[in-house]
Design an enzyme around this catalytic site. Structure first.
Site, PDB file in Angstrom:
ATOM      1  N   GLY A 191       0.755  -1.131   0.168  1.00  0.00           N
ATOM      2  CA  GLY A 191       0.114   0.034  -0.148  1.00  0.00           C
ATOM      3  C   GLY A 191       0.879   1.361  -0.072  1.00  0.00           C
ATOM      4  N   PHE A 197       8.505  -9.040 -13.976  1.00  0.00           N
ATOM      5  CA  PHE A 197       9.507  -8.229 -14.558  1.00  0.00           C
ATOM      6  C   PHE A 197       9.058  -9.152 -16.025  1.00  0.00           C
ATOM      7  N   SER A 200      16.054 -18.167 -14.215  1.00  0.00           N
ATOM      8  CA  SER A 200      16.598 -19.080 -13.253  1.00  0.00           C
ATOM      9  C   SER A 200      15.141 -19.730 -12.741  1.00  0.00           C
ATOM     10  N   TYR A 223      -4.333 -10.858 -17.824  1.00  0.00           N
ATOM     11  CA  TYR A 223      -3.692 -12.045 -18.327  1.00  0.00           C
ATOM     12  C   TYR A 223      -3.732 -13.187 -17.203  1.00  0.00           C
ATOM     13  N   LYS A 266      -0.942 -15.022 -11.063  1.00  0.00           N
ATOM     14  CA  LYS A 266      -2.267 -14.344 -10.879  1.00  0.00           C
ATOM     15  C   LYS A 266      -3.387 -15.295 -11.306  1.00  0.00           C
ATOM     16  N   PRO A 319      -6.906  -5.264 -13.791  1.00  0.00           N
ATOM     17  CA  PRO A 319      -6.665  -3.828 -14.417  1.00  0.00           C
ATOM     18  C   PRO A 319      -5.650  -4.232 -15.852  1.00  0.00           C
ATOM     19  N   GLY A 320      -6.057  -3.303 -16.618  1.00  0.00           N
ATOM     20  CA  GLY A 320      -5.133  -3.266 -17.672  1.00  0.00           C
ATOM     21  C   GLY A 320      -4.033  -2.401 -17.433  1.00  0.00           C
ATOM     22  N   ARG A 328       9.997  -2.315 -14.815  1.00  0.00           N
ATOM     23  CA  ARG A 328      10.137  -3.544 -14.975  1.00  0.00           C
ATOM     24  C   ARG A 328       9.353  -4.361 -16.076  1.00  0.00           C
TER      25      ARG A 328
HETATM   26  C1  HXC Z   1      15.800 -12.203 -15.145  1.00  0.00           C
HETATM   27  C2  HXC Z   1      15.681 -11.339 -12.715  1.00  0.00           C
HETATM   28  C3  HXC Z   1      15.464 -10.362 -13.036  1.00  0.00           C
HETATM   29  C4  HXC Z   1      15.217 -10.040 -14.521  1.00  0.00           C
HETATM   30  C5  HXC Z   1      15.390 -10.532 -10.974  1.00  0.00           C
HETATM   31  N1  HXC Z   1      15.814 -11.835 -11.814  1.00  0.00           N
HETATM   32  N2  HXC Z   1      15.240  -9.611 -11.887  1.00  0.00           N
HETATM   33  N3  HXC Z   1      15.888 -12.537 -13.896  1.00  0.00           N
HETATM   34  N4  HXC Z   1      15.410 -10.940 -15.609  1.00  0.00           N
HETATM   35  N5  HXC Z   1      14.704  -8.713 -15.171  1.00  0.00           N
HETATM   36  C6  HXC Z   1      15.968 -12.977 -10.664  1.00  0.00           C
HETATM   37  C7  HXC Z   1      17.271 -12.785  -9.620  1.00  0.00           C
HETATM   38  O1  HXC Z   1      18.498 -12.777 -10.542  1.00  0.00           O
HETATM   39  C8  HXC Z   1      17.157 -13.793  -8.987  1.00  0.00           C
HETATM   40  O2  HXC Z   1      17.515 -15.228  -9.535  1.00  0.00           O
HETATM   41  C9  HXC Z   1      15.779 -13.648  -8.504  1.00  0.00           C
HETATM   42  O3  HXC Z   1      15.206 -13.225  -9.726  1.00  0.00           O
HETATM   43  C10 HXC Z   1      15.491 -13.022  -7.447  1.00  0.00           C
HETATM   44  O4  HXC Z   1      15.900 -11.639  -7.557  1.00  0.00           O
HETATM   45  P1  HXC Z   1      16.069 -11.010  -6.271  1.00  0.00           P
HETATM   46  O5  HXC Z   1      16.452  -9.177  -6.907  1.00  0.00           O
HETATM   47  O6  HXC Z   1      17.042 -11.527  -5.381  1.00  0.00           O
HETATM   48  O7  HXC Z   1      14.549 -10.696  -5.577  1.00  0.00           O
HETATM   49  P2  HXC Z   1      13.858  -9.660  -4.794  1.00  0.00           P
HETATM   50  O8  HXC Z   1      14.913  -8.695  -4.035  1.00  0.00           O
HETATM   51  O9  HXC Z   1      12.952 -10.578  -3.972  1.00  0.00           O
HETATM   52  O10 HXC Z   1      13.201  -8.611  -5.663  1.00  0.00           O
HETATM   53  C11 HXC Z   1      12.035  -9.100  -6.287  1.00  0.00           C
HETATM   54  C12 HXC Z   1      11.749  -8.586  -7.735  1.00  0.00           C
HETATM   55  C13 HXC Z   1      11.887  -7.145  -7.706  1.00  0.00           C
HETATM   56  C14 HXC Z   1      10.368  -9.113  -8.185  1.00  0.00           C
HETATM   57  C15 HXC Z   1      12.775  -9.294  -8.467  1.00  0.00           C
HETATM   58  O11 HXC Z   1      11.613  -6.633  -8.848  1.00  0.00           O
HETATM   59  C16 HXC Z   1      10.767  -6.398  -6.522  1.00  0.00           C
HETATM   60  O12 HXC Z   1      10.915  -6.212  -5.429  1.00  0.00           O
HETATM   61  N6  HXC Z   1       9.519  -6.083  -7.319  1.00  0.00           N
HETATM   62  C17 HXC Z   1       8.482  -5.584  -6.409  1.00  0.00           C
HETATM   63  C18 HXC Z   1       7.569  -4.491  -7.257  1.00  0.00           C
HETATM   64  C19 HXC Z   1       7.101  -5.104  -8.690  1.00  0.00           C
HETATM   65  O13 HXC Z   1       7.706  -5.901  -9.377  1.00  0.00           O
HETATM   66  N7  HXC Z   1       6.041  -4.369  -9.140  1.00  0.00           N
HETATM   67  C20 HXC Z   1       5.726  -4.477 -10.253  1.00  0.00           C
HETATM   68  C21 HXC Z   1       4.174  -5.170 -10.346  1.00  0.00           C
HETATM   69  S1  HXC Z   1       3.476  -4.787 -11.831  1.00  0.00           S
HETATM   70  P3  HXC Z   1      18.927 -15.742  -9.271  1.00  0.00           P
HETATM   71  O14 HXC Z   1      18.687 -17.498  -9.874  1.00  0.00           O
HETATM   72  O15 HXC Z   1      19.838 -15.032  -9.971  1.00  0.00           O
HETATM   73  O16 HXC Z   1      19.145 -15.903  -7.690  1.00  0.00           O
HETATM   74  C22 HXC Z   1       2.442  -5.969 -12.176  1.00  0.00           C
HETATM   75  C23 HXC Z   1       1.804  -5.580 -13.512  1.00  0.00           C
HETATM   76  C24 HXC Z   1       1.067  -6.547 -14.551  1.00  0.00           C
HETATM   77  O17 HXC Z   1       2.428  -7.006 -11.837  1.00  0.00           O
HETATM   78  C25 HXC Z   1       0.295  -6.115 -15.808  1.00  0.00           C
HETATM   79  C26 HXC Z   1       0.749  -4.807 -16.117  1.00  0.00           C
HETATM   80  C27 HXC Z   1      -0.207  -4.343 -17.197  1.00  0.00           C
HETATM   81  P1  NAP Z   2       3.975  -1.379  -7.294  1.00  0.00           P
HETATM   82  O1  NAP Z   2       4.113   0.159  -7.086  1.00  0.00           O
HETATM   83  O2  NAP Z   2       5.430  -1.914  -7.510  1.00  0.00           O
HETATM   84  O3  NAP Z   2       3.167  -2.157  -6.128  1.00  0.00           O
HETATM   85  C1  NAP Z   2       3.808  -3.552  -5.805  1.00  0.00           C
HETATM   86  C2  NAP Z   2       3.950  -3.556  -4.232  1.00  0.00           C
HETATM   87  O4  NAP Z   2       4.061  -4.655  -3.618  1.00  0.00           O
HETATM   88  C3  NAP Z   2       5.008  -2.356  -3.797  1.00  0.00           C
HETATM   89  O5  NAP Z   2       4.398  -1.601  -2.752  1.00  0.00           O
HETATM   90  C4  NAP Z   2       6.049  -3.529  -2.990  1.00  0.00           C
HETATM   91  O6  NAP Z   2       6.482  -2.820  -1.776  1.00  0.00           O
HETATM   92  C5  NAP Z   2       5.118  -4.527  -2.666  1.00  0.00           C
HETATM   93  N1  NAP Z   2       5.847  -5.793  -2.561  1.00  0.00           N
HETATM   94  C6  NAP Z   2       6.558  -6.407  -3.409  1.00  0.00           C
HETATM   95  N2  NAP Z   2       7.109  -7.593  -3.153  1.00  0.00           N
HETATM   96  C7  NAP Z   2       6.537  -7.671  -1.346  1.00  0.00           C
HETATM   97  C8  NAP Z   2       6.676  -8.609  -0.689  1.00  0.00           C
HETATM   98  N3  NAP Z   2       7.383  -9.801  -0.809  1.00  0.00           N
HETATM   99  N4  NAP Z   2       6.001  -8.296   0.704  1.00  0.00           N
HETATM  100  C9  NAP Z   2       5.159  -7.193   0.893  1.00  0.00           C
HETATM  101  N5  NAP Z   2       5.185  -6.333  -0.186  1.00  0.00           N
HETATM  102  C10 NAP Z   2       5.788  -6.632  -1.325  1.00  0.00           C
HETATM  103  O7  NAP Z   2       3.317  -1.651  -8.623  1.00  0.00           O
HETATM  104  P2  NAP Z   2       1.835  -1.427  -9.015  1.00  0.00           P
HETATM  105  O8  NAP Z   2       1.690  -1.078 -10.624  1.00  0.00           O
HETATM  106  O9  NAP Z   2       1.108  -0.482  -8.368  1.00  0.00           O
HETATM  107  O10 NAP Z   2       1.058  -2.875  -8.983  1.00  0.00           O
HETATM  108  C11 NAP Z   2      -0.046  -2.902  -7.842  1.00  0.00           C
HETATM  109  C12 NAP Z   2      -0.820  -4.189  -8.250  1.00  0.00           C
HETATM  110  O11 NAP Z   2      -1.515  -4.059  -9.358  1.00  0.00           O
HETATM  111  C13 NAP Z   2      -0.007  -5.415  -8.259  1.00  0.00           C
HETATM  112  O12 NAP Z   2      -0.820  -6.761  -7.752  1.00  0.00           O
HETATM  113  C14 NAP Z   2      -0.003  -5.519  -9.666  1.00  0.00           C
HETATM  114  O13 NAP Z   2       0.275  -6.937 -10.246  1.00  0.00           O
HETATM  115  C15 NAP Z   2      -1.397  -5.000 -10.322  1.00  0.00           C
HETATM  116  N6  NAP Z   2      -1.384  -4.525 -11.751  1.00  0.00           N
HETATM  117  C16 NAP Z   2      -0.933  -3.425 -12.020  1.00  0.00           C
HETATM  118  C17 NAP Z   2      -1.048  -3.016 -13.238  1.00  0.00           C
HETATM  119  C18 NAP Z   2      -0.329  -1.541 -13.817  1.00  0.00           C
HETATM  120  O14 NAP Z   2      -0.394  -1.373 -14.996  1.00  0.00           O
HETATM  121  N7  NAP Z   2       0.418  -1.107 -12.956  1.00  0.00           N
HETATM  122  C19 NAP Z   2      -1.722  -3.592 -14.174  1.00  0.00           C
HETATM  123  C20 NAP Z   2      -2.356  -4.841 -13.879  1.00  0.00           C
HETATM  124  C21 NAP Z   2      -2.174  -5.324 -12.567  1.00  0.00           C
HETATM  125  P3  NAP Z   2       7.988  -3.172  -1.261  1.00  0.00           P
HETATM  126  O15 NAP Z   2       8.940  -3.069  -2.375  1.00  0.00           O
HETATM  127  O16 NAP Z   2       8.145  -2.074  -0.107  1.00  0.00           O
HETATM  128  O17 NAP Z   2       7.813  -4.564  -0.449  1.00  0.00           O
END
Ligand code: HXC
Ligand code: NAP
Length: 287
Positions: A17, A99, A107, A149, A164, A190-191, A201
């Site tokens: 949040g 991502f 991996s 998706y 998902k 959401p889209g 990402r």
């Molecule tokens: C390939 C990758 C990678 C990349 C990480 N990894 N990024 N592999 N390409 N771009 C691999 C790493 O090498 C590692 O594997 C493993 O993933 C874990 O990576 P960490 O960095 O140690 O993980 P962590 O610190 O837990 O971070 C998680 C994360 C990071 C998902 C990688 O991006 C994050 O914190 N994301 C949170 C917010 C987020 O993603 N928001 C977007 C949501 S949007 P190895 O084998 O090397 O150990 C969404 C929208 C959908 O969902 C729809 C849109 C239209």
């Molecule tokens: P975002 O800002 O990156 O939000 C993701 C949140 O998840 C961050 O606040 C992050 O906070 C938290 N998070 C990640 N890993 C976590 C963990 N292990 N424990 C607790 N919290 C964690 O991205 P967003 O676009 O707003 O996405 C929000 C939601 O909407 C997600 O479910 C996403 O799949 C969905 N969605 C987004 C879009 C879009 O176009 N933006 C489209 C479809 C669906 P910390 O890093 O501090 O933990």
């Protein structure tokens, strides 16, 4: 969208949040009078969001640091949130990780990481919250943020799509199983809604120039955060008391555009349709 104070008396927990869509939905819940507890991994972001939201709405969200992949931390959020604001009335599973990558380049740990945040994180919170509500005779609402998706699948985000889809199946399953306890479960798909987390990402700078997200949407634009917040507020409120097990898509028609057999004919300029009509009529008359 809803009347002032429409959510008064509610206490919602919003995972993830402090940023992006979670923060926008939290803001609207606060504006409508709910108490909100936000949680995620990074305390600096939680603190900054709490300060910002308090300044904007006059109401401060409570926050608890929590990695949704750790069940004890999830239980702790429920304990601390209840101690601070009393009974929790709604859970919004919003936290996610994602991502883009060709699947064969991932991996197994990378795959685990996404599935653990999205699917395990959602079922840990859902399970802990459900047990708490059922044991204490509390009625509540669960709302899960999935994606379009989750139903269609998508290449290049396969761990996210797999996770998902699991969250969507859980939503529909528990909508039936836990309705007897007064617990509703719904989802939003959401889209594209621009956030830093998603765009960094999924649409990094070097791709943005080549792929125009708004161009894929029939309505011709990406989503506005308030549009999603309106829907979420409705689904978290008692106004939606008869909605259960539903997934509501909010994407400007994007996924249907990709699905419809002839939607690519958008590319045909208007004058060409005269020639096409003539050709079709000639062909069909000839038979
Ligand atoms: C390939 C990758 C990678 C990349 C990480 N990894 N990024 N592999 N390409 N771009 C691999 C790493 O090498 C590692 O594997 C493993 O993933 C874990 O990576 P960490 O960095 O140690 O993980 P962590 O610190 O837990 O971070 C998680 C994360 C990071 C998902 C990688 O991006 C994050 O914190 N994301 C949170 C917010 C987020 O993603 N928001 C977007 C949501 S949007 P190895 O084998 O090397 O150990 C969404 C929208 C959908 O969902 C729809 C849109 C239209
Ligand atoms: P975002 O800002 O990156 O939000 C993701 C949140 O998840 C961050 O606040 C992050 O906070 C938290 N998070 C990640 N890993 C976590 C963990 N292990 N424990 C607790 N919290 C964690 O991205 P967003 O676009 O707003 O996405 C929000 C939601 O909407 C997600 O479910 C996403 O799949 C969905 N969605 C987004 C879009 C879009 O176009 N933006 C489209 C479809 C669906 P910390 O890093 O501090 O933990």
């Amino acid at each position: 969208m809803l009347r002032d104070n429409a959510l008064e008396g509610n206490h919602f927990v919003v995972t993830g949040g402090a940023t992006g869509l979670g923060k926008s939905m939290t803001k609207y819940f606060l504006e409508l009078g709910a108490n909100v507890t936000i949680c995620s991994r990074k305390e600096d972001k939680l603190l900054a969001a709490a300060d910002e939201l308090e300044e904007q709405t006059g109401k401060r969200p409570f926050y608890v640091v929590c990695d949704v992949r750790k069940y004890d931390q999830v239980e702790n959020v429920i304990k601390e949130a209840t101690a601070k604001h009393g009974k929790i009335t709604g859970l919004l599973n919003n936290a996610a990780g994602n991502f883009i990558s060709p699947t064969e380049r991932l991996s197994h740990k990378a795959f685990d990481t996404i599935v653990d945040i999205v699917l395990k994180g959602s079922y840990y919170f859902t399970l802990a919250m459900g047990k708490h509500w059922i044991a204490n005779g509390i009625k509540g609402v669960m709302l899960n943020i999935v994606t379009t998706y989750a139903s269609t699948g998508s290449g290049y985000v396969v761990p996210s799509a797999s996770a998902k889809a699991g969250v969507l199946a859980m939503t529909r399953s528990l909508a039936v199983e836990w309705a007897k306890y007064g617990i509703r479960s719904n989802a939003i798909a959401p889209g594209p809604f621009p956030t830093k987390g998603a765009w960094d990402r999924l649409f990094p700078e070097n791709l943005r120039a080549q792929f125009d997200e708004a161009g894929k949407v029939p309505i011709g634009r990406v989503g506005e955060h308030q549009e999603l917040a309106n829907l979420a507020a409705y689904l978290m409120s008692d106004f939606s008391a008869y909605m259960n097990g539903e997934v509501v898509t909010i994407d400007g028609g994007e996924w249907l555009k990709g699905a419809g057999e002839f939607n690519h004919l958008d590319a045909i300029p208007s004058p060409l349709w005269d020639d096409i009509a003539k050709a079709i009529k000639t062909n069909t008359k000839a038979k």
